[in-house]
Design a protein around this motif. Structure first.
Motif, mmCIF file in Angstrom:
data_model
loop_
_atom_site.group_PDB
_atom_site.id
_atom_site.type_symbol
_atom_site.label_atom_id
_atom_site.label_comp_id
_atom_site.label_asym_id
_atom_site.label_seq_id
_atom_site.Cartn_x
_atom_site.Cartn_y
_atom_site.Cartn_z
ATOM 1 N N LYS A 112 0.848 -1.183 0.000
ATOM 2 C CA LYS A 112 0.000 0.000 0.000
ATOM 3 C C LYS A 112 0.885 1.235 0.000
ATOM 4 C CE LYS A 112 -4.103 -2.020 0.364
ATOM 5 N NZ LYS A 112 -5.126 -1.567 1.307
ATOM 6 N N TYR B 123 2.945 1.746 3.377
ATOM 7 C CA TYR B 123 3.031 0.607 4.297
ATOM 8 C C TYR B 123 2.789 -0.701 3.545
ATOM 9 C CZ TYR B 123 -2.126 0.748 4.423
ATOM 10 O OH TYR B 123 -3.469 0.747 4.097
ATOM 11 N N THR B 124 3.098 -1.808 4.211
ATOM 12 C CA THR B 124 2.964 -3.136 3.614
ATOM 13 C C THR B 124 2.105 -4.015 4.509
ATOM 14 O OG1 THR B 124 5.132 -2.993 2.543
ATOM 15 C CG2 THR B 124 4.225 -5.198 2.865
ATOM 16 N N ILE B 125 1.191 -4.753 3.893
ATOM 17 C CA ILE B 125 0.408 -5.760 4.613
ATOM 18 C C ILE B 125 1.074 -7.115 4.373
ATOM 19 C CG2 ILE B 125 -1.812 -6.934 4.823
ATOM 20 C CD1 ILE B 125 -3.118 -4.325 3.824
ATOM 21 N N GLN C 272 0.420 -10.876 4.952
ATOM 22 C CA GLN C 272 -0.624 -11.839 5.300
ATOM 23 C C GLN C 272 -0.046 -13.243 5.333
ATOM 24 O OE1 GLN C 272 -3.758 -12.555 2.430
ATOM 25 N NE2 GLN C 272 -5.210 -13.106 4.030
ATOM 26 N N ALA D 137 4.164 -1.619 8.856
ATOM 27 C CA ALA D 137 3.652 -2.884 8.339
ATOM 28 C C ALA D 137 2.486 -3.377 9.189
ATOM 29 C CB ALA D 137 4.758 -3.934 8.321
ATOM 30 N N ILE D 138 1.618 -4.129 8.547
ATOM 31 C CA ILE D 138 0.512 -4.804 9.228
ATOM 32 C C ILE D 138 0.693 -6.299 9.011
ATOM 33 C CG2 ILE D 138 -1.985 -5.181 9.298
ATOM 34 C CD1 ILE D 138 -2.306 -2.282 8.305
ATOM 35 N N THR E 73 -1.066 -9.913 9.381
ATOM 36 C CA THR E 73 -2.416 -10.453 9.512
ATOM 37 C C THR E 73 -2.462 -11.904 9.074
ATOM 38 O OG1 THR E 73 -4.763 -9.960 9.067
ATOM 39 C CG2 THR E 73 -3.213 -9.740 7.204
ATOM 40 N N SER F 2 -0.632 -5.794 14.461
ATOM 41 C CA SER F 2 -1.223 -7.107 14.215
ATOM 42 C C SER F 2 -2.728 -6.955 14.013
ATOM 43 C CB SER F 2 -0.961 -8.060 15.391
ATOM 44 O OG SER F 2 0.378 -8.472 15.417
ATOM 45 N N ALA F 3 -3.204 -7.447 12.877
ATOM 46 C CA ALA F 3 -4.634 -7.554 12.610
ATOM 47 C C ALA F 3 -4.990 -9.020 12.825
ATOM 48 C CB ALA F 3 -4.953 -7.098 11.190
ATOM 49 N N LEU G 82 -8.836 -5.877 9.670
ATOM 50 C CA LEU G 82 -7.800 -5.288 8.820
ATOM 51 C C LEU G 82 -8.054 -3.806 8.563
ATOM 52 C CD1 LEU G 82 -5.197 -5.589 7.250
ATOM 53 C CD2 LEU G 82 -6.516 -6.479 5.309
ATOM 54 N N GLU H 278 -5.519 -0.747 9.412
ATOM 55 C CA GLU H 278 -5.095 0.216 8.386
ATOM 56 C C GLU H 278 -5.400 1.647 8.814
ATOM 57 O OE1 GLU H 278 -5.089 -1.035 4.085
ATOM 58 O OE2 GLU H 278 -6.762 -2.248 4.812
#
Length: 257
Positions: A9, A12-14, A16, A49-50, A52, A98-99, A187, A191
Motif C-alpha cells: 500500500k 506501508y505493507t500488509i 498476510q 507494516a501490518i 495479519t 497485528s490484525a 484489517l 489500516e
C-alpha cells in the motif's frame, strides 16, 4: 513467497500469513517472515507494516505435526530462527500492527506481542495466549518479559504457568489486545491506525517507539542462539516426545476425519 501474501500500500505493507487453513508456523514461514520484515525495515519508502492472517485464524502456532518429524539439527535450526524472528520483530524501528483475524494461540501470540498494536476479531470462539506449558514447549525468557510488558508481571506469571488461553474479552481486559472489532473490520481497523502513524512526523514517531521499547529491549537476550536453546534441548526429552507423539496422532486422525 510460499507461505505469505504481500500487499503493498502507499507508505506501508500488509504481510498476510497464507499457509493452509490455520497458518501453522514452520521453518519456511519463519524464514520468509524474517526476509519480508528485513526488507520493510530497510526500505525508506515503507513507513510501517501490518501482520495479519486469514479469516478465523491469525496463526494456530507452531506446526507441531511437521516439527515432530524434524531431526535434531532441524529442530535446533528451527528454534534458532524462530528466536531470531522474535528478536528482529522486537527491534524493528517502524510501527508494526497485528490484525488478528481469529485464533492466535502459542506461536501466533508470540508474533502478535512483538508488534505495537493488536486488533482482534470479536467472537467467543477466538482465543489468544501462551499455552506453551500445556503443550510441553519451553517458553523463553524473552517471551516472558514481553508478555509481562503488555499485561503486567502478575497476570503474565499466572497465565503462563497455567498455559491459559484467553478469549477476546479476557484479552481486552488484560491489555493484551487494543480493541475487539467484527472479523471483517479487523484489517480496516489496523489500516486506520497505520494511517494515523503515517500522518505523524516520522522522526518523532520512530524516536518515540525507541524510547517506549528501550527498557524492555534491555531485558532481552538478543543472542538468538541462546533465546530458545532450552526449547531445542527439552524437545527431545523422552516423556515429552511421548506426549507430543500422542498429540500428533490425535490431531492427524482428526484431519483425516
Amino acid at each position: 513467497m510460499n507461505t505469505l501474501k504481500i500487499i503493498k500500500k502507499e507508505g506501508y505493507t500488509i504481510v498476510q500469513m497464507n499457509r493452509g487453513k490455520v497458518n501453522a508456523i514452520n521453518y519456511d514461514m519463519v524464514q520468509e517472515l524474517r526476509q519480508v520484515f528485513r526488507d520493510i525495515e530497510n526500505d525508506n519508502a515503507v513507513k510501517g507494516a501490518i501482520l495479519t492472517g486469514q479469516p478465523h485464524y491469525f496463526s494456530a502456532g507452531l506446526d507441531l505435526i511437521e516439527l515432530f518429524h524434524y531431526d535434531k539439527k532441524q529442530i535446533h535450526d528451527f528454534f534458532n530462527v524462530f528466536g531470531a524472528l522474535f528478536i528482529e520483530l522486537m527491534q524493528i524501528t517502524k510501527p508494526v500492527i497485528s490484525a488478528i483475524t481469529g485464533h492466535s494461540p502459542a506461536g501466533g501470540c508470540v508474533l502478535a506481542v512483538a508488534t505495537d498494536n493488536r486488533f482482534m476479531a470479536d467472537g467467543e470462539q477466538y482465543i489468544i495466549g501462551l499455552n506453551e506449558v500445556a503443550v510441553n514447549i519451553q517458553i523463553s525468557q524473552n517471551l516472558v518479559e514481553t508478555y509481562a510488558f503488555w499485561i503486567g508481571q502478575g497476570l503474565a506469571s499466572r497465565y503462563i504457568m497455567e498455559g491459559k488461553l484467553l478469549n477476546g474479552k479476557e484479552a481486552l481486559s488484560a491489555g493484551l489486545v487494543d480493541e475487539l472489532v467484527p472479523l471483517e473490520q479487523v484489517l480496516p481497523k489496523a489500516e486506520a491506525r497505520m494511517q494515523q502513524y503515517l500522518q505523524a512526523d516520522q522522526e518523532i514517531l520512530l524516536n518515540t517507539k525507541n524510547k517506549l521499547r528501550k527498557n524492555l529491549l534491555s531485558k532481552l537476550d538478543l543472542n538468538a542462539e541462546n533465546s530458545l536453546k532450552e526449547a531445542a534441548t527439552l524437545w527431545w526429552k523422552p516423556e515429552i516426545r511421548t506426549k507430543m507423539e500422542a498429540y500428533v496422532k490425535s490431531f492427524s486422525n482428526k484431519k483425516k476425519g
